[in-house]
Design a protein around this motif. Structure first.
Motif: not given
Length: 901
Positions: A783-788, A849-857, A859-865
């Motif tokens: 249901g989403e278009i992920v801007a990435q 990181y590989l198992s998540t999609k969209g904006k949560y991917m 968020a995972v990278e930001i959390f790791s940083i």
């Protein structure tokens, strides 16, 4: 009950006697060199009106009855003649011809110097009698000598007829030899005969192919895909099926069954034969799926069907399953005969009948209303019409005319039968006996007569123009029928109904079909309303018109649109799955697979939505996707940004504290400049995490990964430099150690600079060859278009992460080995713990990181940083801040020396 059934069956057998032929004895021979006074075989039905030019007419509404031969007895003993059977509704055909001739003779604008007459015969729906009457019409009104004109020969200019296609082409065999124009008012052009038609053959009806198209369009309009076919059991029925069935298949319409209705001129020889013909009638009429029946055949075939229904004891009044929609073709009209007067046509209520397009010529209604019957106006036609329509006996004339000297030889009046008054009015008859509205066939006859008249008038004008010196009057004796063809082929005129009439190149009148809705009452009164049309000359989109609000359906449907399908329609969100060994109209409905939809009913298969849309819950349509990215306005983005900014402030405070306490031993220990560099890189790491929040743009995508990787590599390199500094300092304390030359800032600065430059070089190659760029992911989430940010080169992305991981592992290893070295301010143990946190975070980052999609991917990278940076900040600098801020007494040289001792 048995006696009642037997009596009904016997009456049904008698009722079957409506089609049939007259046994014709052999012709007598005569000398063709002269015209002897030999009376031919009497022709009972004919109507003659004298005139300068005669238009011949061949009607088709008298049937004679014969019994089927069994050859068990002498044929003379088996033949059983009955009274002639007249289709009274067709009497209008004769009146239309007479009315047209009357109008022309009364008009001063067309053929002012010529009086037209007519001579009408009947084909009797029999081949032999059609030939016989045509010869009598062509050569003599009283003497029968083929190919010879005798005295008092009528001047025949054209022939109109017949109703049936078969008899029309039999007539053409004779008329075509003499090039006499023949205008058929009821026959269509079969494909097999189209190539052999003579140039003297014309039709006042359109091509039958338009009727086929109209039937298909009508079925498609109402969504009827499961139909029954009732077809005449003759060559015309074969031709109908040969043309219609491919059209049905092409239009995704199936025939549930095909019943052949007899079209024969004799009765079944045995009761078993009758039972065989009536066996399938009730079964077909109670078919609840096939609510639509397409009937093809002439009126005689319909009368056969009605009789078979009666013989099969079809009680449609008590059974609601008999609710059908009959679609009939233009060859047929609903009509009664003397044998089926007691039968009601209510079963055909709501029928949609194709009819040749008709209009009402001015004066025709008044002509019918004012007409009075007489023996001299129509002869035997009038007698049989009154007897069949009203049931009264025609008064026997005291003298007989020349035309009708053979009228009463074969009929004995019933003494108890009422005598006709000859004051009867046509308007008092019900619709199935006689219609006051001009039918399509009568309209064709009317236009045929006027076509001949206009062609004659055009011929007169042509002769007058080219022979001005001669008499301008049209001389009757100089007219030959073949001369009319060039004028008929180009004729075009407006009739009294205001319509333009002309023939096309195939000799067919340019017209169309009307769709008539039939509503029958108990007394066989008929209410016929036009509800649509099929017009071949109309532009596309207007060639088929239907007014469905005007249609009155069969009473069993309660004015609800009838459904006729093998299977209920598959609703949107489902797709059809065909049943094995069944026609394609029979299927089951399966839900659409995940990710696919069907927007319409009965779709053969589901399809995927466009990339920027996704299926709704019931898979019946597509919904526009929402563009999704990690925004500063949503809770997750606000939380991460707040944490990043908080750690940034903490890093600034720590850096300020260390700068303020720069001269204290704890700050000076382990290379003060490297400490400052580490703190600056950490606070920049917290800030660069903000590049990952918000809608991706060209600049942010270009900078965020490379900026983070370089800054983080500097931080890890500083940690490695600190660890190496501790190890080198400890090794330099040993006597005569060669490591003393490495003690100082030079080694640490070299480590930080070299490690950072390597990462910067990798990033430079990445940005120079395949840099990251903004992208829209339309496939990952339904249901989403992920801007990435598309990383450009995945290999370079993981190479950067891999290099940081390598530095981290080296730092962790060195720190782990140096954690027990004796030193008061030995940072190795804190670095070990901080690198353990760092490595744990980034090792868990990759699979997450590989198992998540969209904006949560993101968020995972930001959390790791944030987690890895906070781990370094807290594990390395919190013990020092504790001493600086809370235990300043420990931050002294004496404590440092005491710790060493």
């Amino acid at each position: 009950m048995g006696k009642v059934a037997n009596s009904e069956r016997s009456f049904a057998v008698r009722t079957l006697k409506f089609l049939l032929l007259l046994f014709l004895p052999s012709f007598k021979e005569c000398n063709p060199l002269k015209c002897p006074e030999i009376d031919p075989l009497p022709v009972p039905h004919k109507w003659y009106k004298p005139g300068g030019l005669i238009i011949g007419g061949m009607a088709s509404h008298i049937y004679y009855l014969s019994q089927e031969y069994s050859f068990m007895k002498h044929p003379k003993l088996e033949v059983d003649f009955d009274i002639p059977i007249m289709v009274t509704k067709f009497y209008q055909h004769l009146l239309a011809l007479a009315f047209a001739v009357k109008e022309i003779n009364a008009s001063p604008e067309i053929l002012p110097n010529i009086t037209l007459g007519f001579h009408i015969y009947d084909t009797y729906n029999d081949v032999k009698l059609t030939y016989r009457n045509m010869l009598d019409l062509l050569f003599n009104s009283h003497r029968f000598v083929p190919n010879y004109k005798c005295d008092n020969q009528k001047n025949l200019i054209a022939v109109i007829g017949a109703l049936e296609s078969e008899n029309s082409y039999y007539m053409a065999d004779i008329v075509g030899l003499y090039k006499i124009p023949q205008l058929s008012y009821g026959s269509f052009a079969p494909e097999e005969n189209a190539a052999t038609q003579t140039s003297s053959f014309y039709r006042t009806v359109p091509n039958e192919s338009y009727q086929y198209r109209g039937i298909i369009r009508l079925l498609q309009h109402f969504g009827w895909t499961w139909i029954g076919l009732f077809v005449a059991d003759d060559e015309s029925g074969d031709g109908f099926l040969r043309v219609l069935e491919p059209l049905l298949a092409k239009s995704r319409i199936c025939s549930a069954y095909t019943e052949r209705i007899p079209h024969q001129s004799h009765l079944p020889g045995t009761t078993d034969a009758l039972n065989g013909m009536t066996l399938n009638i009730p079964r077909r009429l109670v078919d609840k799926e096939a609510r639509i029946i397409v009937f093809y055949g002439e009126t005689a075939v319909l009368l056969w069907l009605v009789t078979l229904m009666f013989a099969a004891n079809v009680d449609y009044k008590e059974n609601t399953s008999f609710g059908k929609v009959w679609i009939t073709t233009a060859q047929m009209e609903f009509s009664t005969t003397i044998f089926i007067k007691s039968w009601t046509f209510e079963i055909f209520e709501g029928a949609i009948s194709f009819a040749i397009h008709s209009n009402e010529p001015s004066g025709f209604q008044a002509y019918l209303q004012n007409m009075r019957f007489s023996w001299t106006q129509g002869g035997r036609f009038v007698k049989d019409f009154l007897e069949h329509s009203l049931g009264c006996s025609f008064p026997v004339p005291s003298t007989s005319t020349d035309d009708d000297d053979d009228d009463d030889d074969d009929d004995d009046d019933d003494d108890e039968e009422e005598t006709c008054t000859l004051e009867e009015k046509l308007e008092n008859l019900h619709g199935c006996t006689f219609e006051m509205r001009m039918s399509g066939h009568s309209y064709g006859i009317y236009n045929a007569v006027f076509s001949v008249a206009h062609a004659l008038h055009k011929m007169h004008s042509f002769r007058t123009h080219h022979r001005a010196k001669q008499n301008k009057m049209l001389e009757v004796e100089n007219i030959e029928p073949w001369q009319l063809h060039q004028f008929l082929q180009s004729i075009s005129f407006n009739n009294s109904a205001g319509e333009r009439m002309s023939f096309n190149k195939n000799g067919e009148m340019v017209t169309g079909f009307d769709m008539i809705n039939m509503h029958f009452f108990l007394n066989n009164s008929l209410d016929a309303k036009k509800v649509g049309s099929v017009n071949s000359s109309a532009p596309e989109g207007k060639d088929f018109i239907i007014y469905k609000d005007k249609i009155v359906w069969h009473r069993h449907f309660n004015q609800v649109l009838p459904l006729s399908v093998c299977t209920d329609s598959c609703q949107p969100g489902y797709q059809k799955r065909k049943w094995e060994e069944m026609k394609f109209c029979c299927y089951t409905c399966d839900p659409c697979p995940e990710g696919k939809i069907s927007k319409e009913k009965d779709m053969p298969e589901c399809f995927e939505c466009p990339e920027d849309e996704y299926p709704n819950k019931i898979k019946s349509g597509c919904i526009p996707k929402v563009t999704s990215f990690l925004s500063f306005r949503e809770p997750l983005g606000i939380s991460l940004a707040s944490v990043a900014f908080s750690f940034f402030l903490i890093s600034v405070l720590v850096l300020g504290t260390f700068i303020k306490q720069r001269d204290t031993p704890i700050v000076k220990a382990n290379n003060r400049d490297i400490t400052y560099t580490l703190l600056v890189s950490l606070l920049l790491c917290f800030l660069c995490s903000l590049l990952f929040i918000g809608q991706p743009g060209k600049v942010t995508c270009f900078l965020r990964q490379s900026t983070f990787s370089i800054i983080f590599s500097v931080a890890v390199a500083c940690v490695l430099a600190k660890t190496v500094t501790v190890v080198v300092a400890f090794m330099a304390t040993k006597p005569q150690s060669s490591m003393r030359k490495w003690v100082g800032k030079r080694l640490a600065n070299s480590i930080v600079l070299s490690c950072s430059l390597i990462q910067a070089g990798i990033c430079a190659v990445w940005l120079g060859t395949s840099p990251p760029f903004p992208d829209l992911d339309k496939q990952s989430l339904p249901g989403e278009i992920v801007a990435q940010c598309n990383e450009g080169s995945v290999i370079m992305f993981y190479l950067v992460l891999g290099y940081m991981g390598l530095l981290s592992i080296i730092s962790f290893t060195v720190a782990f080995l140096a954690r027990k070295l004796p030193d008061t301010f030995n940072e190795a143990k804190f670095i070990t713990f901080s690198m353990l946190v760092f490595c744990s975070v980034w090792l868990s980052f990759v699979p997450t990181y590989l198992s998540t999609k969209g904006k949560y991917m993101v968020a995972v990278e930001i959390f790791s940083i944030l987690a890895s940076s906070a781990g370094l900040l807290c594990c390395i600098f919190s013990p020092k801040c504790y001493i600086i801020l809370l235990r300043p007494e420990l931050n002294s040289r004496g404590q440092l020396i005491r710790g060493k001792n």
